[in-house]
Design an enzyme around this catalytic site. Structure first.
Site, PDB file in Angstrom:
ATOM      1  N   ASP A   1      38.706  16.773  55.277  1.00  0.00           N
ATOM      2  CA  ASP A   1      38.268  17.089  56.476  1.00  0.00           C
ATOM      3  C   ASP A   1      39.308  18.918  56.925  1.00  0.00           C
ATOM      4  O   ASP A   1      40.081  18.980  56.400  1.00  0.00           O
ATOM      5  CB  ASP A   1      39.222  16.313  57.469  1.00  0.00           C
ATOM      6  CG  ASP A   1      38.889  17.249  59.247  1.00  0.00           C
ATOM      7  OD1 ASP A   1      37.705  17.028  58.987  1.00  0.00           O
ATOM      8  OD2 ASP A   1      40.013  16.955  59.364  1.00  0.00           O
TER       9      ASP A   1
ATOM     10  N   ASP B   1      -1.587  21.506  63.319  1.00  0.00           N
ATOM     11  CA  ASP B   1      -2.019  20.980  62.360  1.00  0.00           C
ATOM     12  C   ASP B   1      -4.232  20.842  62.516  1.00  0.00           C
ATOM     13  O   ASP B   1      -4.237  21.704  62.991  1.00  0.00           O
ATOM     14  CB  ASP B   1      -1.577  19.463  62.391  1.00  0.00           C
ATOM     15  CG  ASP B   1      -1.876  18.364  61.295  1.00  0.00           C
ATOM     16  OD1 ASP B   1      -2.036  18.978  60.172  1.00  0.00           O
ATOM     17  OD2 ASP B   1      -1.022  17.773  61.093  1.00  0.00           O
TER      18      ASP B   1
ATOM     19  N   GLY C   1      -4.829  24.463  62.753  1.00  0.00           N
ATOM     20  CA  GLY C   1      -5.093  25.937  62.483  1.00  0.00           C
ATOM     21  C   GLY C   1      -4.324  25.224  61.214  1.00  0.00           C
ATOM     22  O   GLY C   1      -4.337  24.239  61.245  1.00  0.00           O
ATOM     23  N   ASP C   2      -4.829  25.651  59.870  1.00  0.00           N
ATOM     24  CA  ASP C   2      -4.020  25.302  57.848  1.00  0.00           C
ATOM     25  C   ASP C   2      -3.117  26.579  58.170  1.00  0.00           C
ATOM     26  O   ASP C   2      -3.622  27.562  58.036  1.00  0.00           O
ATOM     27  CB  ASP C   2      -5.438  25.955  57.293  1.00  0.00           C
ATOM     28  CG  ASP C   2      -5.260  25.751  56.061  1.00  0.00           C
ATOM     29  OD1 ASP C   2      -3.758  25.753  55.885  1.00  0.00           O
ATOM     30  OD2 ASP C   2      -5.913  25.475  55.213  1.00  0.00           O
ATOM     31  N   PHE C   3      -1.861  25.797  57.762  1.00  0.00           N
ATOM     32  CA  PHE C   3      -0.725  26.677  57.769  1.00  0.00           C
ATOM     33  C   PHE C   3      -0.430  27.471  56.225  1.00  0.00           C
ATOM     34  O   PHE C   3      -0.310  28.364  55.807  1.00  0.00           O
ATOM     35  CB  PHE C   3       0.470  26.024  57.930  1.00  0.00           C
ATOM     36  CG  PHE C   3       0.329  24.386  57.186  1.00  0.00           C
ATOM     37  CD1 PHE C   3       0.520  24.716  55.630  1.00  0.00           C
ATOM     38  CD2 PHE C   3       1.298  23.937  57.418  1.00  0.00           C
ATOM     39  CE1 PHE C   3       0.274  23.339  55.522  1.00  0.00           C
ATOM     40  CE2 PHE C   3       1.446  22.180  57.295  1.00  0.00           C
ATOM     41  CZ  PHE C   3       1.038  22.282  55.972  1.00  0.00           C
TER      42      PHE C   3
ATOM     43  N   ARG D   1       7.637  15.512  56.219  1.00  0.00           N
ATOM     44  CA  ARG D   1       7.476  14.600  55.263  1.00  0.00           C
ATOM     45  C   ARG D   1       6.012  15.858  54.772  1.00  0.00           C
ATOM     46  O   ARG D   1       4.645  14.830  54.909  1.00  0.00           O
ATOM     47  CB  ARG D   1       6.049  13.508  55.866  1.00  0.00           C
ATOM     48  CG  ARG D   1       7.796  12.438  56.734  1.00  0.00           C
ATOM     49  CD  ARG D   1       6.706  11.580  56.691  1.00  0.00           C
ATOM     50  NE  ARG D   1       6.689  10.809  55.112  1.00  0.00           N
ATOM     51  CZ  ARG D   1       5.648   9.452  55.141  1.00  0.00           C
ATOM     52  NH1 ARG D   1       4.571   9.732  55.709  1.00  0.00           N
ATOM     53  NH2 ARG D   1       5.651   8.809  54.194  1.00  0.00           N
TER      54      ARG D   1
HETATM   55  C1  LIG Z   1      36.604  27.538  58.282  1.00  0.00           C
HETATM   56  C2  LIG Z   1      35.815  27.632  57.609  1.00  0.00           C
HETATM   57  C3  LIG Z   1      35.449  25.867  57.851  1.00  0.00           C
HETATM   58  N1  LIG Z   1      34.118  25.731  57.572  1.00  0.00           N
HETATM   59  C4  LIG Z   1      33.327  24.827  57.366  1.00  0.00           C
HETATM   60  O1  LIG Z   1      33.479  23.355  58.316  1.00  0.00           O
HETATM   61  C5  LIG Z   1      33.115  22.036  58.134  1.00  0.00           C
HETATM   62  C6  LIG Z   1      34.684  21.614  58.831  1.00  0.00           C
HETATM   63  O2  LIG Z   1      33.959  20.468  59.613  1.00  0.00           O
HETATM   64  P1  LIG Z   1      34.670  19.067  58.305  1.00  0.00           P
HETATM   65  O3  LIG Z   1      34.607  18.388  59.922  1.00  0.00           O
HETATM   66  O4  LIG Z   1      35.859  18.603  57.870  1.00  0.00           O
HETATM   67  O5  LIG Z   1      33.312  18.807  57.756  1.00  0.00           O
HETATM   68  P2  LIG Z   1      31.401  18.608  58.088  1.00  0.00           P
HETATM   69  O6  LIG Z   1      31.569  19.768  57.837  1.00  0.00           O
HETATM   70  O7  LIG Z   1      31.653  17.638  60.058  1.00  0.00           O
HETATM   71  O8  LIG Z   1      31.649  17.987  57.398  1.00  0.00           O
HETATM   72  P3  LIG Z   1      32.058  15.693  56.751  1.00  0.00           P
HETATM   73  O9  LIG Z   1      32.176  16.279  55.589  1.00  0.00           O
HETATM   74  O10 LIG Z   1      30.412  15.173  56.928  1.00  0.00           O
HETATM   75  O11 LIG Z   1      33.107  15.802  57.796  1.00  0.00           O
HETATM   76  C7  LIG Z   1      33.286  22.113  56.960  1.00  0.00           C
HETATM   77  O12 LIG Z   1      31.826  22.033  56.493  1.00  0.00           O
HETATM   78  C8  LIG Z   1      33.411  23.628  56.420  1.00  0.00           C
HETATM   79  O13 LIG Z   1      32.657  23.951  55.101  1.00  0.00           O
HETATM   80  C9  LIG Z   1      33.217  26.996  56.624  1.00  0.00           C
HETATM   81  O14 LIG Z   1      31.983  26.606  55.946  1.00  0.00           O
HETATM   82  N2  LIG Z   1      33.975  28.276  56.279  1.00  0.00           N
HETATM   83  C10 LIG Z   1      35.365  28.514  57.195  1.00  0.00           C
HETATM   84  O15 LIG Z   1      35.594  29.964  56.891  1.00  0.00           O
END
Ligand SMILES: Cc1cn([C@@H]2O[C@H](COP(=O)(O)OP(=O)(O)OP(=O)(O)O)[C@@H](O)[C@H]2O)c(=O)[nH]c1=O
Length: 680
Positions: free
Chosen positions: A88, A547, A572-574, A589
Site C-alpha cells: 500500500d 457490429d 460496419g466491419d471494424f 470478448r
Molecule cells: C506516488 C505514486 C503512486 N502510484 C500508484 O499509486 C497507487 C497507490 O494505491 P494503492 O492503494 O497502494 O494500490 P492500488 O493501485 O489501489 O492497488 P492495490 O494494491 O490492489 O490496492 C499504486 O498503484 C501506485 O503504483 C504511482 O503509480 N506513481 C506514483 O508516483
C-alpha cells in the site's frame, strides 16, 4: 541469478501479488519474478486516527490486503499460495495522508497541497508465507515492512495543475501523481528509493526475501523482529479477519542493513497458524514447491510455532516483546515432506480425478435438462414428479427420472418425496427467461462446443480447431460460422453472447471510475447487452454498438430486453470501415479471438481515432501470469480457431505498443475480467 539469487529460489512456488496496481506488477515482472495477480478485495478504509504514524497505516493496509487474498485463495481458487505479497502506497504532507483521489477536485486538493513542498511517500509491504499442512491447516508467516522516500515538488501553476489533472493520470495514484510518467515533470528531487514512490520498494523487498529463504543470514544483521499473533489455531479467522492497528508495525526506524541517508525502513515478522475457514473441495498441489530451501524454512517456522505456544498471550498484549525470527541455532523439528508415490491414493486426489472423469457427464446432463426446458417447467409448476415432468417434456419416464436425480446430485434441483423443484441456482441462471439466464450460452455449448470437443484429439494432433468437421461449410471464425447458417442459428449464437454479456456486464461496467467519459463505442458489441450495462452504470454516458450489418439487423430481436435510448447501433466491419468517434472504446470478448496480427490491425485503428486521454476498456478472461489458470480460460482455448488466451500483462504489453497505458486491472470473479487503459 547473481543479481538476486532469492528470485530464482521462488521458481516453482505459487507467488501471488495481491494487488491490481499495474506498476507493482511491472516492477516485479521486470526482475523475472513469476507470479499470479489476485487483486485484494480488502477495502482501504481503516481508521487513520488509530495509527500513531502514517507508515503504520500503510503497513496495516498492506497486511490486510495480503491476508484477504491468502485466506480467499484456498476457498475460491482451490489452491493455497506459497507467498502472497500485498502493498500500500500513501503520500503524506502536513500531517495528512493522501491516497488515490476520488475525483478531479480531490486530485486538485492533493496536488495543490504538494506544490512547492517536500513530502514523504511510504509504501507498506506485507509478505504472507503460507505453508499448507497435511491436515489442511495453513501456517501463515507474516513479514511486514515499509520504506519511506522523500519527494520535492516544484511550484505548480493553476494551468499546470489542471492540465495534469485533465490528462487522467492522477486518478489511480496515491497523492494524485505518477512520478514514472507525466508526474515526473513536477518533481524537483527524490531522496530514497524511486521505485518505492512508483509503488513497490524492490530493494527492501529482496532483502526481506533473502531473510526468509536464506535463513542462514543472521537475523541480527537485519534487525528483523517477530511477534506470534496466534499459534493454536482454535480461533484462526478472528486473528486474521480483523485489522490490528494497535499491533506495533515498527520497532526499529531505519534498519542498519539498509542504510539510506534520507529514507527510512523497518520490518517485522509475525507467524500465525490457522486453518482455512472453510474446507475447499480439493486443493491443487503445485509441482516443485518442496524445494530444499523451503523445507528447511518451514521446519524452522514450525519449530518457532511449537516452542512458543506458551508465550502467545503475552506477546499479543505486549507491544515491545519480540522474538528473534530466524536464528541459526534454531532447533529444527523434522517433518516428513516426502511424496509417497507408491502409497494408497489420497481421498481428495480420488475425488478430484473422479470429478474430472465425470465432468463431461455432468455438462451433458445440464445441457439436456436445459434443452428439455426442465428448469422452465419446474419454475412454472414446482413439485412435479418424474412422470409428470416426462409427460410435459415429452420424454420417457425412466430417462426423465434418471435425469432429474442426476440434476439433484449436481445441485440444480431439489427433491422431496420424489417430487422436484428448482434450486436457487437454477431459478436465477438456468431458466430461459431469467434476467441473468445462461440458457442461451448453455445451448451454444451443447450445439457448437460439445461437437468441437468430441474432436479434441485431432485438434491437438493437427494443431487447429476441428470446426470444419463440425460445420459443413468452412468459415473462418465462430461469428461467421453462425452467419453461414440459418437465421435461427444466427440468433442462437447472438443469444449466447447476449447471455454472457448480461451476466458479466455489470461487473465489467462498474469495475472502474469512467465518469469522465460521455461517449463510448462498444466494438463488436453484438446485441447491445454490455452497452446497456454501461449506460446503467454511468448515467452521463451514451454507447454506440458497432457490429457487422447482419448483427445490427438482428439485434432488434433483443431490444425489448434492454430498451434504452442511450444505446445506439452502427453497422460496419471494424477491420474495413472507419470507426465511430468516441472518448471510450470497449472491447469485450473480442481480442482473444484474434491472432496477434489481426489484433495489431484493430488496435492501431483504435489508436488512430483516439485522442490522448481517451479510454480503452478491455474485457476478457485474463490468464494467470504463469498460465496455470484459470481453467475456464485455458479450456476455452482448446476450441478456439484463431487467436489465443492471454494474461493481463500480455494484453498490457500489446496495448502499450499502440500507446495505451494500463491504468487498472480488475479480476472480477464474474465471467469476464477487465482492464482499463488510457491513451497517452
Ligand atoms: C506516488 C505514486 C503512486 N502510484 C500508484 O499509486 C497507487 C497507490 O494505491 P494503492 O492503494 O497502494 O494500490 P492500488 O493501485 O489501489 O492497488 P492495490 O494494491 O490492489 O490496492 C499504486 O498503484 C501506485 O503504483 C504511482 O503509480 N506513481 C506514483 O508516483
Amino acid at each position: 541469478m547473481v543479481l538476486n539469487p532469492v528470485i530464482s529460489k521462488l521458481a516453482g512456488k505459487l507467488v501471488v501479488l495481491a494487488s491490481a496496481s499495474p506498476r507493482r506488477l511491472e516492477i516485479l515482472r521486470n526482475v523475472g519474478l513469476r507470479f499470479e495477480v489476485v487483486p485484494s478485495w480488502f477495502k482501504e478504509t481503516l481508521d487513520k486516527s488509530l495509527f500513531k504514524a502514517p507508515h503504520e497505516y500503510a503497513v496495516e493496509t498492506a497486511k490486510q490486503k495480503a491476508l484477504e487474498v491468502a485466506r480467499r485463495m484456498p476457498i475460491k481458487h482451490l489452491k493455497t499460495p506459497d507467498i502472497v505479497i500485498g502493498a500500500d502506497t500513501i503520500v503524506t504532507v502536513d500531517g495528512m495522508i493522501l491516497e488515490k483521489p476520488v475525483d478531479k477536485h480531490d486530485a486538485y486538493r492533493m496536488l495543490s497541497s504538494l506544490s512547492g513542498k517536500e513530502h514523504s511517500v511510504y509504501t507498506g509491504v506485507a509478505i504472507v508465507v503460507c505453508h499448507e499442512k497435511e491436515n489442511e491447516e495453513v501456517d501463515y508467516q507474516l513479514i511486514q515492512f515499509y520504506e519511506e522516500t522523500k519527494v520535492k515538488f516544484a511550484d505548480l501553476s493553476e494551468d499546470m495543475l489542471w492540465e495534469y489533472i485533465n490528462s487522467g493520470e492522477p486518478m489511480d495514484k496515491a497523492g494524485g501523481y505518477g512520478i514514472q510518467a507525466l508526474g515526473g515533470m513536477l518533481v524537483e528531487y527524490v531522496h530514497g528509493d524511486f521505485l518505492n514512490v512508483v509503488g513497490f520498494p524492490l530493494n527492501h523487498f529482496c532483502k526481506q526475501l533473502s531473510l526468509i529463504y536464506n535463513h542462514c543470514t543472521s537475523s541480527s544483521d537485519q534487525k528483523s523482529e517477530s511477534v506470534h499473533l496466534s499459534l493454536n489455531g482454535t480461533h484462526p479467522t478472528s486473528v486474521l479477519s480483523q485489522p490490528t492497528p494497535n499491533v506495533p508495525t515498527q520497532s526499529s526506524h531505519g534498519s542498519s542493513s539498509i542504510p539510506k541517508p534520507s529514507s527510512a525502513s523497518s520490518s517485522q515478522t509475525h507467524h500465525t497458524h490457522c486453518s482455512p475457514s472453510a474446507s475447499p473441495a480439493h486443493k491443487v498441489k503445485r509441482k516443485g514447491s518442496d524445494s530444499e530451501v523451503s523445507q528447511s524454512s518451514w521446519t524452522l517456522v514450525n519449530s518457532l510455532s511449537k516452542h512458543t505456544d506458551g508465550r502467545e498471550a503475552k506477546l499479543r498484549d505486549s507491544e515491545n516483546t519480540t522474538l528473534p525470527l530466524i536464528s541459526s541455532s534454531g532447533q529444527l523439528i523434522e517433518h516428513d515432506v516426502t511424496e509417497h508415490e507408491d502409497s494408497e491414493p489420497r481421498k481428495e486426489d480420488l475425488e478430484r480425478i473422479g470429478e474430472l472423469i465425470d465432468g463431461f457427464k455432468a455438462s451433458k446432463a445440464l445441457f439436456t435438462a436445459a434443452r428439455l426446458r426442465v428448469f422452465d417447467l419446474l419454475h412454472r409448476m414446482p413439485g412435479l414428479d418424474a412422470a409428470q415432468v416426462a409427460q410435459e417434456v415429452k420424454a420417457s419416464v425412466k430417462g426423465t427420472e434418471c435425469l432429474l436425480e442426476a440434476c439433484v446430485s449436481l445441485g440444480l434441483l431439489t427433491s422431496k418425496e420424489r417430487t422436484y423443484e428448482n434450486t436457487d441456482l437454477a431459478t436465477s441462471l438456468l431458466r430461459s427467461d431469467a434476467c441473468f439466464s445462461l440458457h442461451g450460452y448453455i445451448q451454444h455449448c451443447d450445439d457448437t462446443l460439445w461437437p468441437l470437443f468430441s474432436h479434441l484429439e485431432s485438434a491437438v494432433e493437427e494443431g487447429h480447431s476441428q470446426r470444419e468437421k463440425v460445420v459443413s461449410n468452412k468459415p473462418k471464425d465462430m461469428l461467421k460460422d453462425a452467419f453461414h447458417n440459418s437465421q435461427e442459428a444466427k440468433l442462437r449464437f447472438m443469444n449466447a453472447m447476449h447471455c454472457v454479456a448480461k451476466v458479466a456486464g455489470k461487473s465489467v461496467a462498474t469495475a472502474f471510475d469512467l465518469s469522465r467519459y460521455k461517449t463510448a463505442c462498444d466494438l463488436g458489441g453484438c446485441t447491445g447487452a454490455m452497452a446497456c450495462e454501461f449506460t446503467k452504470a454511468h448515467p452521463g454516458m451514451s454507447v454506440m454498438v458497432f457490429d457487422l450489418p447482419a448483427v445490427v439487423e438482428l439485434s432488434e430481436h433483443f431490444h425489448p430486453l434492454h430498451s434504452n435510448n442511450r444505446v445506439s447501433f452502427v453497422a460496419g466491419d471494424f477491420f474495413q470501415d472507419e470507426l465511430p468517434k468516441a472518448d471510450l472504446y470497449i472491447l469485450a470478448r473480442i481480442l482473444h479471438d484474434l491472432t496477434d496480427e489481426k489484433l495489431h490491425i484493430l488496435l492501431s485503428k483504435i489508436a488512430d481515432v483516439c485522442k490522448p486521454g481517451c479510454g480503452l476498456l478491455l474485457s476478457e478472461i485474463f490468464l494467470d501470469e504463469d498460465r496455470s489458470g484459470p481453467s475456464r480460460g485455458l479450456l476455452q482455448a482448446l476450441s478456439m480457431s484463431e487467436g489465443k488466451q492471454r494474461s493481463a500483462t500480455e494484453y498490457s504489453v500489446l496495448l502499450k505498443s499502440h500507446g495505451f497505458i494500463t491504468a487498472q486491472i480488475r479480476h472480477t470473479d464474474n465471467l469476464l475480467d477487465a482492464m482499463f487503459c488510457i491513451k497517452a
